[in-house]
Design a protein around this motif. Structure first.
Motif, PDB file in Angstrom:
ATOM      1  N   ILE A  47       0.970  -0.990   0.530  1.00  0.00           N
ATOM      2  CA  ILE A  47       0.033  -0.453  -0.264  1.00  0.00           C
ATOM      3  C   ILE A  47       0.815   1.135  -0.033  1.00  0.00           C
ATOM      4  O   ILE A  47       1.222   2.356  -0.852  1.00  0.00           O
ATOM      5  CB  ILE A  47      -0.822   0.674   1.055  1.00  0.00           C
ATOM      6  N   ASP A  49       3.849   4.061  -0.451  1.00  0.00           N
ATOM      7  CA  ASP A  49       5.016   4.131  -1.369  1.00  0.00           C
ATOM      8  C   ASP A  49       6.215   4.062  -0.712  1.00  0.00           C
ATOM      9  O   ASP A  49       6.165   4.244   0.160  1.00  0.00           O
ATOM     10  CB  ASP A  49       4.858   5.793  -2.143  1.00  0.00           C
ATOM     11  N   ALA A  88      -3.223   1.535  -2.897  1.00  0.00           N
ATOM     12  CA  ALA A  88      -1.441   1.722  -3.685  1.00  0.00           C
ATOM     13  C   ALA A  88      -1.744   2.783  -4.339  1.00  0.00           C
ATOM     14  O   ALA A  88      -0.708   3.574  -4.995  1.00  0.00           O
ATOM     15  CB  ALA A  88      -1.257   0.825  -4.263  1.00  0.00           C
TER      16      ALA A  88
END
Length: 245
Positions: A47, A49, A88
Motif C-alpha cells: 500500500i 509508496d 496504493a
C-alpha cells in the motif's frame, strides 16, 4: 466536540464506510495503533509508496514505526475508499507553502478531498473535508514541557496557564496546543509562523477560531487531547447536522 469514527483493519481488510461529510464539516477517524499495528504492518508493503516506507524505516523506535505505518495505511485506505481507487493508487502530494512558496505546504491529493493526519505515540487522528482542514492529537505533556513552552504562546494563553493550579496545566496546555496546531496545519504554515500570533484559548471550550476558520475539540481517550480546524472562508461555519456531540 466532534466524535470521530474508529478505524478498524481486519485480516480481510477494511470494511467500514468511506469518508463522507456535509459541506464545511469534517469526517474524522481515530486509529488505535495497538489494535491496528499488526494488520497494518502486513498490508503496508503493498500500500505505502517508496517514500513512506523509507520514512518508516528511518524511525528508530518500534512504537513510532508502528504509529506511522498504521496512520498512513489508514490514510490511504480511507482516501482510496473515498476516491474509488485502490489504496496504493492514491497519489499524495504537497501544496505550495503560503509563506515561502516552497513545496512543503498542506498535504494534498486529487479528487477534491482535503485531508490532515496527526499521530502521537499510540494514537492517530485523520480528518477529511471538502475545504482545507487541519487536525492534531497529542498526549498530555509532562509539567516540565508546559513550563518550557508556555511562554511561547499568545500572552493571554500564557497568563491563563499561569493562573491555573499546577495539576491542571498539562490538560489546558494540551487543549491550546492541539487547537493551535490544527489551525496552523490547516492554514498550511505549520509552526513556522510562531505560537503567539493567534489566540485560541486554554479553557474547556475553544473560542471562535481565527478569521476564516472554525476550531473544535475532538473526543479522544483519556490522556490525550485533540482538535480539528476547518476553513470557513466563503461559507458559514457548520452547526446543526454535523458530527459534533
Amino acid at each position: 466536540m466532534y466524535q470521530p469514527d474508529v478505524f478498524a483493519l481486519a485480516e480481510d481488510g477494511y470494511r467500514g464506510p468511506a469518508p463522507d461529510w456535509r459541506p464545511g464539516s469534517p469526517a474524522l477517524w481515530l486509529v488505535d495503533v495497538e489494535r491496528t499495528a499488526a494488520h497494518a504492518a502486513r498490508t503496508a508493503p503493498a500500500i505505502l509508496d517508496a517514500e513512506e516506507r523509507a520514512r518508516a524505516a528511518r524511525l528508530v523506535s518500534a512504537a513510532d514505526r508502528d504509529c506511522y505505518t498504521a496512520a498512513h495505511v489508514a490514510l490511504r485506505v480511507l482516501l482510496g475508499a473515498r476516491q474509488g481507487v485502490s489504496p496504493a493508487a492514491v497519489r499524495l502530494t504537497r501544496e505550495r507553502c503560503p509563506s515561502c512558496g516552497g513545496p512543503h505546504g498542506r498535504p494534498a491529493t486529487g479528487g477534491g478531498t482535503h485531508f490532515s493526519l496527526s499521530h502521537t505515540r499510540g494514537l492517530a487522528l485523520l480528518a477529511f473535508a471538502d475545504v482545507p482542514v487541519g487536525v492534531d492529537v497529542e498526549r498530555l505533556p509532562e509539567a516540565r514541557i508546559v513550563s518550557e513552552i508556555a511562554g511561547q504562546l499568545h500572552p493571554a494563553e500564557s497568563a491563563e496557564l499561569a493562573a491555573l493550579p499546577e495539576e491542571e496545566r498539562p490538560a489546558a496546555f494540551a487543549r491550546v496546543w492541539t487547537r493551535k496546531e490544527a489551525y496552523l496545519k490547516g492554514e498550511g504554515t505549520g509552526l513556522v509562523g510562531g505560537l503567539d500570533r493567534e489566540y485560541v484559548g486554554t479553557g474547556p471550550e475553544p473560542l471562535p477560531g481565527p478569521g476564516g476558520w472554525a476550531v473544535t475539540d475532538v473526543a479522544v481517550p483519556a490522556g490525550y487531547a485533540a482538535a480539528v480546524a476547518v476553513s470557513t472562508a466563503g461559507r458559514p461555519a457548520a452547526h446543526g447536522g454535523d458530527r459534533r456531540k
